[in-house]
Design a protein around this motif. Structure first.
Motif: not given
Length: 241
Positions: A1-27
């Motif tokens: 967890m980042g520190k309050p009142n300071s720049e966060a730096g690099a995110p240690r943990h990134v979570a991704i909602i991988m959306d758009g696969n179906g639309r990408w194919a349909t296009l």
């Protein structure tokens, strides 16, 4: 967890909602499963980009508890894709020192897929590089409900006193109990909702909702988003100094 009142730096943990696969194919006039196949290829590029971006933990939303509502053809195709992905990528992930975990309710998944998941977790258990967590048949509300059931059973068995149940107790029963909370959650495809993903864990996460469809999401864009995270002031309810 980042520190309050300071720049966060690099995110240690990134979570991704991988959306758009179906639309990408349909296009492109292709079946939706073609988009999912392209999306699976994108995962490797993002995993490989994590160390340079300072990301230690990556959690990806592969299949939700609500995705069973899709057509039988698409669901069956996705399950086949998951089995193929695990079989194909297992040795590569271990060679790249990637630790793999799965979260979600496994009971509804077929026996072969569950076995492959177990094997991949065991195969990479010693790895010390990027921690890749794959949310498969996962739903935030379902996770909290299952955690609460386990907690209630411990109370009934006398292993836990009801007065000891608080916001620090419940996380020990979640699927993510060994993971830090995500610092940054990214959703591709232009949708601005969290779709029942890591509801408890993302209480203080920063969010990025981007227009890019998942199969077009690149390591360059990932690096830009993680770099931008460092400019955010994360106060966690406090006020600036």
């Amino acid at each position: 967890m980042g520190k309050p009142n300071s720049e966060a730096g690099a995110p240690r943990h990134v979570a991704i909602i991988m959306d758009g696969n179906g639309r990408w194919a349909t296009l492109r006039g292709r079946p939706r499963l073609f988009g999912h196949q392209e999306g699976a290829r994108r995962v490797r590029e993002i995993v490989e980009a994590c160390p340079e971006c300072g990301v230690e933990y990556l959690t990806i939303f592969a299949f939700s508890t609500e995705n069973w509502k899709r057509t039988q053809t698409e669901v069956a195709g996705l399950m086949t894709l998951f089995r193929r992905y695990i079989t194909k990528e297992a040795r590569n992930l271990r060679a790249e020192n990637v630790r793999v975990r799965f979260i979600g309710d496994r009971l509804r998944l077929d026996k072969k897929l569950r076995s492959l998941m177990d094997e991949l977790e065991e195969l990479t258990a010693h790895c010390t590089g990027v921690n890749l967590t794959i949310a498969l048949n996962y739903g935030g509300r379902d996770e909290v409900a299952r955690a609460t059931q386990r907690l209630a059973q411990d109370v009934a068995d006398g292993k836990l006193c009801p007065s000891d149940v608080n916001e620090e107790t419940l996380p020990r029963y979640l699927d993510t109990c060994v993971l830090p909370d995500p610092d940054l959650v990214i959703r591709t495809s232009g949708e601005a909702r969290i779709s029942n993903f890591l509801l408890w864990q993302s209480a203080y996460s920063e969010y990025e909702f981007i227009e890019t469809l998942w199969p077009d999401f690149s390591a360059k864009e990932f690096a830009e988003l993680t770099s931008n995270f460092g400019t955010r002031e994360r106060r966690f309810g406090a006020v600036p100094a």
